[in-house]
Design a protein around this motif. Structure first.
Motif, PDB file in Angstrom:
ATOM      1  N   GLU A 165       4.940   7.388   7.458  1.00 31.35           N
ATOM      2  CA  GLU A 165       6.121   6.910   6.739  1.00 31.35           C
ATOM      3  C   GLU A 165       6.661   5.645   7.395  1.00 31.35           C
ATOM      4  O   GLU A 165       7.077   4.700   6.706  1.00 31.35           O
ATOM      5  CB  GLU A 165       7.201   7.997   6.717  1.00 31.35           C
ATOM      6  N   ARG A 166       6.647   5.613   8.735  1.00 28.47           N
ATOM      7  CA  ARG A 166       7.107   4.429   9.448  1.00 28.47           C
ATOM      8  C   ARG A 166       6.230   3.230   9.099  1.00 28.47           C
ATOM      9  O   ARG A 166       6.724   2.125   8.868  1.00 28.47           O
ATOM     10  CB  ARG A 166       7.076   4.673  10.954  1.00 28.47           C
ATOM     11  N   MET A 167       4.926   3.455   9.044  1.00 30.17           N
ATOM     12  CA  MET A 167       4.007   2.371   8.714  1.00 30.17           C
ATOM     13  C   MET A 167       4.205   1.897   7.281  1.00 30.17           C
ATOM     14  O   MET A 167       4.182   0.694   6.992  1.00 30.17           O
ATOM     15  CB  MET A 167       2.562   2.817   8.921  1.00 30.17           C
ATOM     16  N   ARG A 168       4.442   2.835   6.354  1.00 26.48           N
ATOM     17  CA  ARG A 168       4.677   2.456   4.960  1.00 26.48           C
ATOM     18  C   ARG A 168       5.912   1.570   4.843  1.00 26.48           C
ATOM     19  O   ARG A 168       5.932   0.595   4.086  1.00 26.48           O
ATOM     20  CB  ARG A 168       4.835   3.703   4.088  1.00 26.48           C
ATOM     21  N   ARG A 169       6.966   1.914   5.615  1.00 29.99           N
ATOM     22  CA  ARG A 169       8.189   1.111   5.565  1.00 29.99           C
ATOM     23  C   ARG A 169       7.953  -0.284   6.124  1.00 29.99           C
ATOM     24  O   ARG A 169       8.441  -1.273   5.578  1.00 29.99           O
ATOM     25  CB  ARG A 169       9.312   1.800   6.337  1.00 29.99           C
ATOM     26  N   PHE A 170       7.189  -0.352   7.210  1.00 26.49           N
ATOM     27  CA  PHE A 170       6.896  -1.655   7.798  1.00 26.49           C
ATOM     28  C   PHE A 170       6.117  -2.525   6.821  1.00 26.49           C
ATOM     29  O   PHE A 170       6.423  -3.697   6.645  1.00 26.49           O
ATOM     30  CB  PHE A 170       6.094  -1.490   9.094  1.00 26.49           C
ATOM     31  N   ILE A 171       5.090  -1.938   6.209  1.00 26.75           N
ATOM     32  CA  ILE A 171       4.269  -2.703   5.273  1.00 26.75           C
ATOM     33  C   ILE A 171       5.070  -3.107   4.047  1.00 26.75           C
ATOM     34  O   ILE A 171       4.940  -4.210   3.535  1.00 26.75           O
ATOM     35  CB  ILE A 171       3.021  -1.899   4.872  1.00 26.75           C
ATOM     36  N   ALA A 172       5.943  -2.224   3.578  1.00 27.85           N
ATOM     37  CA  ALA A 172       6.774  -2.539   2.415  1.00 27.85           C
ATOM     38  C   ALA A 172       7.711  -3.701   2.714  1.00 27.85           C
ATOM     39  O   ALA A 172       8.059  -4.489   1.818  1.00 27.85           O
ATOM     40  CB  ALA A 172       7.585  -1.319   1.998  1.00 27.85           C
TER      41      ALA A 172
END
Length: 245
Positions: free
Chosen positions: A114-121
């Motif tokens: 989830e942290r990675m998804r937020r960063f990429i978003a």
């Protein structure tokens, strides 16, 4: 890929378990497991070899892997340091400890994803003002700029002059239009574009910092790291650590 069994009440109550007695990596992809448990040996194949294969497969590399080992002595632990497993567990581990460790590993992995998804978003091209976004001609213009930047990402010599020429404009006219549309000078916009792409590449963990530097047209990894830190306030290696936790 494990040969151990859990008592039926625990198996049914807590997990949906699929046991593969042959080392088929493709099977784990099809069932999209939350965690993969690998025994020390599976039909003659070493467990650490299977762990390495899982982590080398981009389709399933994000799935946590537990490698079961027979002994708890220091030598046994050290012998598996290169397995790439996320955790080592004794084959004779207490069932409640094992269950808790698996649950925590899955939960931590979900948080990391989830942290990675937020960063990429968050790493998207700069948002244009609403007034500009509603103007088809402006959108066509900025999309062409982005397309040219994408095509020339690896070209160190691709400057504002080259971009202006490809856009069929003088440097001054191009500067004024970009400043009006994006609020940034062309050179700043080009750097922002590259840095946002750098964030995506770093987050993917598919490439080394040196490879990303080359892909983005920087002369070397040190210069890339310097520009990245100036633009993002953090060095590339620390950025990766922030994402993966």
């Amino acid at each position: 890929f494990c040969k151990f069994t859990l008592l039926e009440p625990y198996k049914q109550l807590y997990y949906n378990i699929l046991i593969y007695r042959t080392p088929l990596i493709s099977a784990s992809v099809q069932n999209n497991p939350d965690v993969i448990v690998v025994d020390e040996t599976v039909n003659g194949v070493y467990g650490e070899e299977l762990c390495s294969k899982v982590k080398a497969d981009k389709a399933i590399a994000n799935i946590p892997v537990i490698l079961l080992i027979k002994s708890a002595d220091n030598e046994s632990y050290l012998s598996h340091v290169g397995s790439k497993a996320d955790r080592l567990e004794l084959r004779s581990a207490n069932i409640w400890k094992f269950r808790t460790d698996i649950t925590m590993l899955i939960d931590n992995n979900l948080v990391r994803q989830e942290r990675m998804r937020r960063f990429i978003a968050d790493t998207v091209a700069p948002t244009l003002p609403e007034k500009i976004r509603k103007d088809d001609a402006c959108l066509k213009f900025i999309n062409k700029v982005r397309q040219l930047l994408e095509q020339n990402l690896a070209e160190e010599s691709y400057t504002v002059d080259a971009l202006s020429e490809d856009m069929g404009m003088s440097r001054t006219a191009f500067y004024n239009k970009m400043k009006k549309m994006t609020g940034q000078a062309p050179a700043d916009y080009m750097l922002t574009f590259k840095m946002e792409r750098a964030k995506r590449l770093l987050a993917s963990q598919d490439y080394s910092i040196g490879e990303i530097a080359t892909m983005l047209g920087f002369c070397d990894s040190r210069y890339f790291a310097k520009r990245f830190k100036e633009a993002c306030g953090i060095c590339p290696s620390k950025y990766i650590e922030t994402i993966i936790g």
